[in-house]
Design an enzyme around this catalytic site. Structure first.
Site, mmCIF file in Angstrom:
data_model
loop_
_atom_site.group_PDB
_atom_site.id
_atom_site.type_symbol
_atom_site.label_atom_id
_atom_site.label_comp_id
_atom_site.label_asym_id
_atom_site.label_seq_id
_atom_site.Cartn_x
_atom_site.Cartn_y
_atom_site.Cartn_z
ATOM 1 N N SER A 63 0.752 -1.006 -0.256
ATOM 2 C CA SER A 63 0.463 0.304 -0.143
ATOM 3 C C SER A 63 0.902 1.145 0.164
ATOM 4 O O SER A 63 0.845 1.942 -0.514
ATOM 5 C CB SER A 63 -0.718 -0.136 1.345
ATOM 6 O OG SER A 63 -1.635 -0.524 1.035
ATOM 7 N N HIS A 305 4.739 5.261 5.063
ATOM 8 C CA HIS A 305 3.133 4.569 5.341
ATOM 9 C C HIS A 305 2.882 3.244 4.909
ATOM 10 O O HIS A 305 5.008 3.091 4.723
ATOM 11 C CB HIS A 305 2.542 5.003 3.709
ATOM 12 C CG HIS A 305 1.610 4.271 3.012
ATOM 13 N ND1 HIS A 305 0.603 2.931 3.640
ATOM 14 C CD2 HIS A 305 -0.115 5.054 3.063
ATOM 15 C CE1 HIS A 305 -0.312 3.191 2.695
ATOM 16 N NE2 HIS A 305 -0.754 4.437 2.575
ATOM 17 N N ASP A 306 2.738 1.697 5.057
ATOM 18 C CA ASP A 306 2.916 0.839 5.433
ATOM 19 C C ASP A 306 2.456 0.026 4.122
ATOM 20 O O ASP A 306 1.054 0.552 3.603
ATOM 21 C CB ASP A 306 2.493 0.210 6.653
ATOM 22 C CG ASP A 306 3.338 1.100 7.974
ATOM 23 O OD1 ASP A 306 4.126 1.622 7.555
ATOM 24 O OD2 ASP A 306 2.738 0.532 9.293
ATOM 25 N N GLY A 307 2.762 -1.326 4.349
ATOM 26 C CA GLY A 307 2.235 -2.086 2.689
ATOM 27 C C GLY A 307 1.945 -3.440 3.322
ATOM 28 O O GLY A 307 3.190 -4.013 4.151
ATOM 29 N N GLY A 311 2.659 -12.260 1.944
ATOM 30 C CA GLY A 311 3.464 -12.661 3.253
ATOM 31 C C GLY A 311 4.494 -11.316 2.851
ATOM 32 O O GLY A 311 5.745 -11.853 3.692
#
Length: 462
Positions: A63, A305-307, A311
């Protein structure tokens, strides 16, 4: 304060032991500071092949792609082709939802800040062709509205797929091509892949999942999510160095390393300006800008931001005040623990900042109005039931739906305890995280209308 060279030595010395400690098969880390970049990697790309991770390995950024999509939209704003406060339908008449009145009112700004109000975890399969994003938009025709546009924050993947289609229409080319022409090329990115067919040309990481809570991570059954969700983060993969090149663009007022103006300073600033407050989870930003999460680290503004894909997990934090950016790319295991250890050390040594602690259960559980919180909350990806047993303990049961039901057995019940008057928190950590659940609103009968964990999940009524 440490030097960048000392951070590089620390990574070389510590990374192999850290990934073993956190059961992370492989990771690649990059740091931008003072205009210079270092990167380092450890572990393997897949436990099935044993191919070693190196600094040129590409990981999915998940993301974090949303900030790239936002940048493409803001380029259209710079060119006078988009007004953020006009309804999306002014540019994309085919945009449909189950609530036509809401669909007609939703603005581009609301999509960029996750305040549009419709359910966002829609992962309709629309094929692998160049028209996958175009085909995705009509699949929203029956999607329900959680709240009125602009009312509150609820993370929305589908909204960014719609923004991807907006880019396609106004650019006259598919999303992948627009991404490459308007960002990859001016930034000089050499190892960025928009899909599995490009990623396989490089040393590509494979995601890993745990087949059982205490089992070691094993390679995931597939690499990418649905292509129609590419603008939201389903496909994009790159090296840490490439992601930091993008971060530097946003530190340098939209100017690329060769002096090319890629985005206006006004748009860079607008993206980093808070648009909406986020419920107090302690896991996401304190507020959301246009694309960016915005954090307050004891008075210092941090964006990022993280994504997360199948996995694979990615983390990006940028401290504009210090010209610092850190990214950690991973392919399974206790990724949160690894992120915390690496990023906390780097930001402290280079900027004197303390990484805020993740939320944990209080030493003594806070009394709660359980009756207000109990019940089933339902969304497209799961049914979530909050129940109380005969001993008065509160539990959360989750039943995955759609593609998430195919990734393995349903999660074990999670015991929750009072965190404050409005929220509960998991008693035990899952992959290093005690997940909070905030309860908001009123259904008219004294019960919470929403369970909010980053997404506003509406109470299900019989």
């Amino acid at each position: 304060m440490a030097t960048l060279s000392e951070i590089e030595t620390w990574l070389q010395d510590r990374l192999p032991a850290l990934i073993t400690e956190h059961e992370v098969p492989g990771t690649a880390v990059g740091v931008l500071f003072g205009g210079e970049v270092i990167d380092h990697a450890a572990g393997v790309l897949s436990t099935a092949t044993g191919v070693e991770t190196n600094a040129d390995s590409v990981f999915q950024i998940g993301s974090i792609t949303k900030v790239w999509t936002t940048t493409l939209v803001m380029q259209l704003v710079d060119e006078g082709k988009v007004d953020l406060d006009k309804p999306l339908r002014d540019y994309l008449p085919e945009f449909v939802l189950g609530d036509d009145e809401a669909a007609a009112a939703i603005t581009i700004r609301q999509l960029l800040s996750h305040t549009s109000g419709f359910e966002g975890d829609i992962f309709s399969e629309t094929g692998k062709g160049d028209d996958a994003v175009e085909k995705f938009v009509p699949t929203l025709a029956k999607v329900g509205q959680l709240f009125s546009p602009g009312e509150m924050f609820s993370y929305n993947n589908a909204g960014f797929a719609v923004l991807g289609r907006l880019i396609e229409v106004l650019r006259g080319k598919r999303f992948d091509a627009a991404l490459r022409e308007h960002l990859f090329t001016p930034l000089g990115l050499a190892h960025a892949a928009t899909d599995p067919y490009e990623a396989i040309l490089y040393r590509a990481a494979v995601g890993h999942l745990r087949p059982a809570p205490d089992a070691a991570p094993v390679p995931a059954p597939f690499w990418g999510m649905t292509r129609g969700m590419a603008p939201a983060g389903a496909m994009l993969a790159m090296r840490p160095r490439d992601l930091l090149t993008f971060a530097k663009l946003h530190l340098d007022s939209g100017t690329a390393a060769d002096g090319t103006s890629v985005l206006s300073p006004a748009s860079v600033e607008a993206m980093q300006t808070a648009q909406v407050k986020v419920p107090a989870l302690g896991l996401m930003g304190d507020s959301w800008g246009l694309g960016w999460e915005i954090f307050d680290w004891d008075g210092t503004t941090v964006i990022g931001h993280d994504g997360g894909t199948i996995g694979q997990n990615a983390f990006l934090r940028i401290v504009p005040e210090h010209g610092l950016a850190v990214t950690v790319l991973t392919n399974g295991g206790d990724v949160i623990g690894l992120y915390e250890t690496i990023v906390s050390h780097i930001v402290k040594e280079l900027a004197g900042l303390e990484l805020p602690a993740l939320p944990k259960p209080p030493a003594t559980a806070v009394p709660i109005d359980a009756e207000r919180m109990l019940g089933t909350y339902s969304c497209e990806v799961a049914d979530i039931t909050v129940r109380q047993d005969d001993d008065g303990r509160v539990w959360l049961d989750q039943t995955p739906k759609g593609i998430f039901a195919d990734l393995g057995p349903a999660p074990e019940p999670v015991e929750l305890v009072g965190r404050n008057a409005e929220s509960l928190i998991a008693l035990k950590a899952d992959n290093g995280v005690h997940m909070p659940q905030v309860f908001l609103g009123d259904d008219g009968n004294g019960h919470a209308l929403y369970l909010h964990n980053g997404r506003a999940i509406r109470r299900a009524h019989a």
